[in-house]
Design a protein around this motif. Structure first.
Motif, short mmCIF file in Angstrom:
data_model
loop_
_atom_site.label_atom_id
_atom_site.label_comp_id
_atom_site.label_asym_id
_atom_site.label_seq_id
_atom_site.Cartn_x
_atom_site.Cartn_y
_atom_site.Cartn_z
N PRO A 235 57.21 57.20 95.58
CA PRO A 235 55.92 57.29 96.26
C PRO A 235 55.97 58.28 97.42
O PRO A 235 57.01 58.54 98.00
N ALA A 236 54.80 58.81 97.75
CA ALA A 236 54.69 59.75 98.87
C ALA A 236 54.84 59.01 100.19
O ALA A 236 54.44 57.85 100.30
N PRO A 237 55.42 59.65 101.19
CA PRO A 237 55.55 59.00 102.50
C PRO A 237 54.18 58.84 103.16
O PRO A 237 53.25 59.60 102.91
N TYR A 238 54.08 57.84 104.02
CA TYR A 238 52.84 57.61 104.76
C TYR A 238 52.70 58.63 105.88
O TYR A 238 53.69 59.11 106.42
N SER A 239 51.49 58.93 106.25
CA SER A 239 51.25 59.91 107.30
C SER A 239 51.57 59.34 108.69
O SER A 239 51.59 58.13 108.88
N TYR A 240 51.78 60.23 109.63
CA TYR A 240 52.05 59.82 111.00
C TYR A 240 50.84 59.07 111.57
O TYR A 240 51.01 58.10 112.31
N ASP A 241 49.63 59.52 111.24
CA ASP A 241 48.42 58.87 111.75
C ASP A 241 48.35 57.41 111.30
O ASP A 241 47.98 56.54 112.09
N LEU A 242 48.68 57.16 110.05
CA LEU A 242 48.64 55.79 109.53
C LEU A 242 49.66 54.93 110.27
O LEU A 242 49.37 53.80 110.65
N ARG A 243 50.85 55.48 110.49
CA ARG A 243 51.88 54.75 111.22
C ARG A 243 51.40 54.40 112.61
O ARG A 243 51.50 53.27 113.06
N LYS A 244 50.82 55.38 113.32
CA LYS A 244 50.36 55.17 114.68
C LYS A 244 49.24 54.13 114.72
O LYS A 244 49.24 53.24 115.58
N LYS A 245 48.30 54.20 113.80
CA LYS A 245 47.21 53.23 113.76
C LYS A 245 47.72 51.82 113.51
O LYS A 245 47.27 50.86 114.13
N ALA A 246 48.67 51.69 112.60
CA ALA A 246 49.21 50.37 112.28
C ALA A 246 49.97 49.78 113.46
O ALA A 246 49.78 48.61 113.81
N VAL A 247 50.81 50.58 114.11
CA VAL A 247 51.59 50.09 115.25
C VAL A 247 50.67 49.79 116.43
O VAL A 247 50.84 48.78 117.11
N ASP A 248 49.66 50.63 116.65
CA ASP A 248 48.70 50.39 117.74
C ASP A 248 47.92 49.10 117.50
O ASP A 248 47.70 48.32 118.43
#
Length: 53
Positions: free
Chosen positions: A2-15
């Motif tokens: 699978p393709a890696p998740y974007s940085y934006d998605l990571r930031k939104k999830a952690v926030d």
């Protein structure tokens, strides 16, 4: 593979987790596994925006 998740998605999830939202809800809305979310919460912050989730 699978393709890696974007940085934006990571930031939104952690926030969202930092704001106190339930992990189950975050995972369902962002369509990521709970294990992925937990790993990103525990991992150190990325040094640049080119990082993947």
């Amino acid at each position: 593979m699978p393709a890696p998740y974007s940085y934006d998605l990571r930031k939104k999830a952690v926030d969202a987790c930092s704001r106190g939202e339930k992990k189950r809800t975050i995972c369902r809305l962002m369509k990521i596994s709970r294990n992925t979310l937990l790993a990103k919460i525990r991992s150190p912050k990325p040094k640049n925006n080119a990082c993947s989730l």
